[in-house]
Design a protein around this motif. Sequence first.
Motif, PDB file in Angstrom:
ATOM      1  N   ARG A  74       0.866  -1.172   0.000  1.00  0.00           N
ATOM      2  CA  ARG A  74       0.000   0.000   0.000  1.00  0.00           C
ATOM      3  C   ARG A  74       0.903   1.221   0.000  1.00  0.00           C
ATOM      4  NH1 ARG A  74      -5.237   1.768   1.966  1.00  0.00           N
ATOM      5  NH2 ARG A  74      -4.957   3.730   3.090  1.00  0.00           N
ATOM      6  N   PHE A  75       0.695   2.109  -0.963  1.00  0.00           N
ATOM      7  CA  PHE A  75       1.535   3.315  -1.047  1.00  0.00           C
ATOM      8  C   PHE A  75       0.994   4.376  -0.107  1.00  0.00           C
ATOM      9  CE2 PHE A  75       2.426   1.296  -5.187  1.00  0.00           C
ATOM     10  CZ  PHE A  75       3.816   1.285  -5.130  1.00  0.00           C
ATOM     11  N   PRO A  76       1.853   5.318   0.283  1.00  0.00           N
ATOM     12  CA  PRO A  76       1.409   6.401   1.179  1.00  0.00           C
ATOM     13  C   PRO A  76       0.234   7.201   0.604  1.00  0.00           C
ATOM     14  CG  PRO A  76       3.802   6.416   0.964  1.00  0.00           C
ATOM     15  CD  PRO A  76       3.298   5.388  -0.008  1.00  0.00           C
ATOM     16  N   PRO A 102      -3.621  -7.060 -15.995  1.00  0.00           N
ATOM     17  CA  PRO A 102      -4.056  -5.790 -16.579  1.00  0.00           C
ATOM     18  C   PRO A 102      -3.143  -4.633 -16.178  1.00  0.00           C
ATOM     19  CG  PRO A 102      -5.765  -6.736 -15.138  1.00  0.00           C
ATOM     20  CD  PRO A 102      -4.605  -7.671 -15.105  1.00  0.00           C
ATOM     21  N   SER A 103      -3.115  -3.610 -16.995  1.00  0.00           N
ATOM     22  CA  SER A 103      -2.301  -2.434 -16.713  1.00  0.00           C
ATOM     23  C   SER A 103      -2.679  -1.859 -15.348  1.00  0.00           C
ATOM     24  CB  SER A 103      -2.539  -1.407 -17.823  1.00  0.00           C
ATOM     25  OG  SER A 103      -1.683  -0.325 -17.624  1.00  0.00           O
ATOM     26  N   GLY A 104      -1.665  -1.538 -14.559  1.00  0.00           N
ATOM     27  CA  GLY A 104      -1.910  -0.930 -13.260  1.00  0.00           C
ATOM     28  C   GLY A 104      -2.217  -1.925 -12.148  1.00  0.00           C
ATOM     29  N   CYS A 105      -2.075  -3.233 -12.422  1.00  0.00           N
ATOM     30  CA  CYS A 105      -2.439  -4.227 -11.396  1.00  0.00           C
ATOM     31  C   CYS A 105      -1.324  -4.453 -10.392  1.00  0.00           C
ATOM     32  CB  CYS A 105      -2.860  -5.545 -12.038  1.00  0.00           C
ATOM     33  SG  CYS A 105      -1.478  -6.524 -12.665  1.00  0.00           S
ATOM     34  N   GLY A 106      -0.149  -3.854 -10.612  1.00  0.00           N
ATOM     35  CA  GLY A 106       0.910  -3.971  -9.605  1.00  0.00           C
ATOM     36  C   GLY A 106       2.095  -4.831 -10.042  1.00  0.00           C
ATOM     37  N   LYS A 107       2.246  -5.080 -11.334  1.00  0.00           N
ATOM     38  CA  LYS A 107       3.339  -5.945 -11.799  1.00  0.00           C
ATOM     39  C   LYS A 107       4.710  -5.312 -11.556  1.00  0.00           C
ATOM     40  CE  LYS A 107       1.683  -6.016 -16.020  1.00  0.00           C
ATOM     41  NZ  LYS A 107       0.528  -5.110 -15.762  1.00  0.00           N
ATOM     42  N   SER A 108       4.846  -4.042 -11.948  1.00  0.00           N
ATOM     43  CA  SER A 108       6.143  -3.377 -11.731  1.00  0.00           C
ATOM     44  C   SER A 108       6.418  -3.242 -10.234  1.00  0.00           C
ATOM     45  CB  SER A 108       6.163  -2.000 -12.382  1.00  0.00           C
ATOM     46  OG  SER A 108       6.080  -2.121 -13.778  1.00  0.00           O
ATOM     47  N   THR A 109       5.361  -2.997  -9.485  1.00  0.00           N
ATOM     48  CA  THR A 109       5.508  -2.912  -8.025  1.00  0.00           C
ATOM     49  C   THR A 109       6.049  -4.239  -7.489  1.00  0.00           C
ATOM     50  OG1 THR A 109       3.685  -1.353  -7.921  1.00  0.00           O
ATOM     51  CG2 THR A 109       4.249  -2.496  -5.876  1.00  0.00           C
ATOM     52  N   LEU A 110       5.479  -5.339  -7.967  1.00  0.00           N
ATOM     53  CA  LEU A 110       5.925  -6.667  -7.548  1.00  0.00           C
ATOM     54  C   LEU A 110       7.417  -6.855  -7.822  1.00  0.00           C
ATOM     55  CD1 LEU A 110       4.887  -9.611  -6.732  1.00  0.00           C
ATOM     56  CD2 LEU A 110       4.781 -10.050  -9.158  1.00  0.00           C
ATOM     57  N   THR A 127       5.236  -9.120 -18.541  1.00  0.00           N
ATOM     58  CA  THR A 127       4.893  -8.817 -19.930  1.00  0.00           C
ATOM     59  C   THR A 127       3.391  -8.603 -20.091  1.00  0.00           C
ATOM     60  OG1 THR A 127       4.977  -9.604 -22.226  1.00  0.00           O
ATOM     61  CG2 THR A 127       4.750 -11.277 -20.521  1.00  0.00           C
ATOM     62  N   HIS A 128       3.023  -7.884 -21.147  1.00  0.00           N
ATOM     63  CA  HIS A 128       1.619  -7.768 -21.515  1.00  0.00           C
ATOM     64  C   HIS A 128       1.244  -8.792 -22.573  1.00  0.00           C
ATOM     65  CE1 HIS A 128       1.304  -3.630 -19.710  1.00  0.00           C
ATOM     66  NE2 HIS A 128       0.165  -4.207 -19.363  1.00  0.00           N
ATOM     67  N   SER A 129       2.260  -9.469 -23.104  1.00  0.00           N
ATOM     68  CA  SER A 129       2.005 -10.379 -24.220  1.00  0.00           C
ATOM     69  C   SER A 129       1.851 -11.811 -23.714  1.00  0.00           C
ATOM     70  CB  SER A 129       3.157 -10.289 -25.222  1.00  0.00           C
ATOM     71  OG  SER A 129       3.144 -11.425 -26.061  1.00  0.00           O
ATOM     72  N   GLY A 135      -6.942  -7.501 -11.698  1.00  0.00           N
ATOM     73  CA  GLY A 135      -6.851  -6.046 -11.659  1.00  0.00           C
ATOM     74  C   GLY A 135      -6.550  -5.572 -10.234  1.00  0.00           C
ATOM     75  N   ARG A 136      -6.130  -4.321 -10.113  1.00  0.00           N
ATOM     76  CA  ARG A 136      -5.708  -3.757  -8.832  1.00  0.00           C
ATOM     77  C   ARG A 136      -6.825  -3.808  -7.789  1.00  0.00           C
ATOM     78  NH1 ARG A 136      -5.751   1.524  -7.261  1.00  0.00           N
ATOM     79  NH2 ARG A 136      -6.256   2.213  -9.345  1.00  0.00           N
ATOM     80  N   PRO A 137      -6.510  -4.138  -6.550  1.00  0.00           N
ATOM     81  CA  PRO A 137      -5.193  -4.554  -6.089  1.00  0.00           C
ATOM     82  C   PRO A 137      -4.840  -5.949  -6.591  1.00  0.00           C
ATOM     83  CG  PRO A 137      -6.780  -4.760  -4.289  1.00  0.00           C
ATOM     84  CD  PRO A 137      -7.510  -4.158  -5.455  1.00  0.00           C
TER      85      PRO A 137
HETATM   86  N1  LIG Z   1       5.427   5.107  -5.977  1.00  0.00           N
HETATM   87  C1  LIG Z   1       4.092   5.031  -6.069  1.00  0.00           C
HETATM   88  N2  LIG Z   1       3.285   5.799  -5.314  1.00  0.00           N
HETATM   89  C2  LIG Z   1       1.949   5.692  -5.377  1.00  0.00           C
HETATM   90  N3  LIG Z   1       1.294   4.843  -6.184  1.00  0.00           N
HETATM   91  C3  LIG Z   1       2.038   4.041  -6.965  1.00  0.00           C
HETATM   92  C4  LIG Z   1       3.477   4.095  -6.948  1.00  0.00           C
HETATM   93  N4  LIG Z   1       3.940   3.186  -7.834  1.00  0.00           N
HETATM   94  C5  LIG Z   1       2.864   2.600  -8.381  1.00  0.00           C
HETATM   95  N5  LIG Z   1       1.713   3.113  -7.842  1.00  0.00           N
HETATM   96  C6  LIG Z   1       0.348   2.687  -8.156  1.00  0.00           C
HETATM   97  O1  LIG Z   1       0.250   1.299  -7.927  1.00  0.00           O
HETATM   98  C7  LIG Z   1      -0.549   0.674  -8.937  1.00  0.00           C
HETATM   99  C8  LIG Z   1       0.266  -0.399  -9.613  1.00  0.00           C
HETATM  100  O2  LIG Z   1       1.300   0.201 -10.377  1.00  0.00           O
HETATM  101  P1  LIG Z   1       2.338  -0.653 -11.207  1.00  0.00           P
HETATM  102  O3  LIG Z   1       3.255   0.284 -11.873  1.00  0.00           O
HETATM  103  O4  LIG Z   1       2.931  -1.692 -10.334  1.00  0.00           O
HETATM  104  O5  LIG Z   1       1.370  -1.371 -12.267  1.00  0.00           O
HETATM  105  P2  LIG Z   1       1.729  -2.298 -13.516  1.00  0.00           P
HETATM  106  O6  LIG Z   1       0.933  -3.554 -13.362  1.00  0.00           O
HETATM  107  O7  LIG Z   1       3.187  -2.417 -13.656  1.00  0.00           O
HETATM  108  O8  LIG Z   1       1.116  -1.457 -14.728  1.00  0.00           O
HETATM  109  P3  LIG Z   1       1.571  -1.420 -16.263  1.00  0.00           P
HETATM  110  O9  LIG Z   1       1.119  -2.748 -16.830  1.00  0.00           O
HETATM  111  O10 LIG Z   1       0.796  -0.302 -16.844  1.00  0.00           O
HETATM  112  O11 LIG Z   1       3.061  -1.244 -16.316  1.00  0.00           O
HETATM  113  C9  LIG Z   1      -0.996   1.788  -9.864  1.00  0.00           C
HETATM  114  O12 LIG Z   1      -2.281   2.189  -9.467  1.00  0.00           O
HETATM  115  C10 LIG Z   1      -0.003   2.895  -9.613  1.00  0.00           C
HETATM  116  O13 LIG Z   1      -0.593   4.161  -9.803  1.00  0.00           O
END
Ligand SMILES: Nc1ncnc2c1ncn2[C@@H]1O[C@H](COP(=O)(O)OP(=O)(O)OP(=O)(O)O)[C@@H](O)[C@H]1O
Length: 273
Positions: free
Chosen positions: A43-45, A69-77, A213-215, A231-233
Amino acid sequence: MTTAPPTQHATTPRATAPDAPGAPPRAAGTDVPTLSLRGVSKRFPTGTTALTGVDLDVTPGEFVSVVGPSGCGKSTLLRLASGLDGVTGGEIDVAATTTSYVFQDATLLEWRSALKNVELAGELRGVPRSERRAAAQAALDLVGLTGFEKQHPRQLSGGMRMRVSIARALVAEPDLALFDEPFGALDEITRLRMQTELQRLFELKRFAGLFITHSVSEAVYLSTRVVVMSGRPGRIVDEVEVPWAYPRPPELRYDPEFASLTGRVSAALGEHS
Ligand SMILES: Nc1ncnc2c1ncn2[C@@H]1O[C@H](COP(=O)(O)OP(=O)(O)OP(=O)(O)O)[C@@H](O)[C@H]1O
Ligand SMILES: [Mg+2]
């Protein structure tokens, strides 16, 4: 990006990851996961919950792709797995001596040649010049860039820049290799070629791989296992094992069994996005 010097045995497949200091003891006859996530939440601030209750193991020699899906948290993971950011719930264990991270953009230093970009990590670790140069040259040879050592990034195509980026990640012989949509910006033909290249490198190096990946077809073609996120979360809603040995011929993509696996992954994605 990396923490240990490259080993001399660049092409020896690894059956298991070396024990890192502080790594859990290895159980007899089993592979300790190189990466292990237990009930991970983030959870982000800002109040955004990006991930919730993620359980995921990647063992040595596994290549796991994550689609969602885009924005589901993959890069965060991936950032959590790399230690660039911390969890707000659950636990992550990494039993890797060396972790490498390949970003979506090649993120090369424009003022350094391809060879010197690949040498950089060794330079920062104080690896002797001749040794790091030989390792960088071998890594560039491996990704098909022999003859391009002296070129600067702006003199290279997008695919070649990505090859340099992959060479830079693999030169340190990582136990754990993290990839965040590395081929997303490439044209389709280059992308397919890079996929073929990467699974060949994986066959040689057998690191534990986590690939975003998206593919769906890229995920199935490259991986031993595909993980589908909601999808997020984001949470993990399905996992599909991919049976084929490496190296995988490009024609595998036309196999009906391949289509059936991509169909399963796409259906799971459709249900949960
Ligand atoms: N540093 C941050 N502070 C606040 N919110 C963040 C931060 N980084 C990511 N988020 C939010 O967390 C959610 C997941 O982001 P993330 O970049 O992990 O998605 P993703 O699955 O990689 O998306 P994409 O497929 O578009 O690359 C998004 O709603 C994003 O706005
Ligand atoms: Mg992302």
